[in-house]
Design an enzyme around this catalytic site. Structure first.
Site: not given
Ligand code: PNS
Length: 166
Positions: A19, A43, A92, A130
């Protein structure tokens, strides 16, 4: 000339070096980059959106043209509200493509003024996410070079809190 503002949205739970690399490189292209942290407390993220904002602010402090904010609701509405022209997203791998393409087209339909700008990550970070960072961390793996040291400190503190609670 009008300032070119881009929004880099995401969950950032937590921020990792992929990031950070993308933010730094997009700061060389746009006049200002706003890192927009999704408020997704329902969440049950590891870090609250306030903590995630704080982490990114600390990390990006040397960059005067980088701002960090939180958002909820539609991304295009946030982008519009801050006068940005563009959404920046990292791609990615091919596996990212379908979701990202869908999101870009939906956002374009919702607001045709807003463009999506895809960037490839630095090769060293193509496999970093992450989710994998959290998994490796809680299983005791080494995250050196994959997350900023401040983020690692926060992860350590969160683990200690969770152990104390258990
Ligand atoms: O880092 P992430 O979790 O992949 O980021 C996803 C994010 C925050 C960019 C995406 O979930 C989002 O834009 N959410 C806001 C809701 C929205 O605008 N949805 C319509 C686009 S499909």
């Amino acid at each position: 000339m009008k300032k070119r503002i881009a929004v880099y949205p995401g969950s950032f739970d937590p921020l990792h070096n992929g990031h950070q690399d993308l933010i730094e490189r997009s700061l060389q292209i746009f006049d200002e980059v706003i890192v927009a942290v999704l408020r997704n407390e329902e969440k049950e993220p590891l870090f609250s959106s306030e903590e995630r904002v704080e982490m990114i602010q600390e990390q990006m402090e040397p960059f005067s043209n980088c701002r960090v904010d939180r958002f909820s609701g539609l991304l295009v509405d946030f982008v519009d509200s801050v006068g940005a022209c563009c959404v920046v997203r990292g791609l990615r791998a091919v596996s990212d493509f379908e979701y990202e393409f869908q999101m870009a087209l939906m956002n374009k339909r919702l607001n045709p003024r807003i463009e999506t700008f895809f960037m490839a990550p630095k090769e060293d970070f193509t496999y970093v996410s992450s989710r994998t960072v959290k998994e490796v961390f809680f299983l005791g793996g080494n995250l050196e070079g994959l997350v900023p040291s401040r983020v690692l400190d926060r992860l350590e503190r969160r683990k200690a809190q969770e152990l104390a609670r258990a």
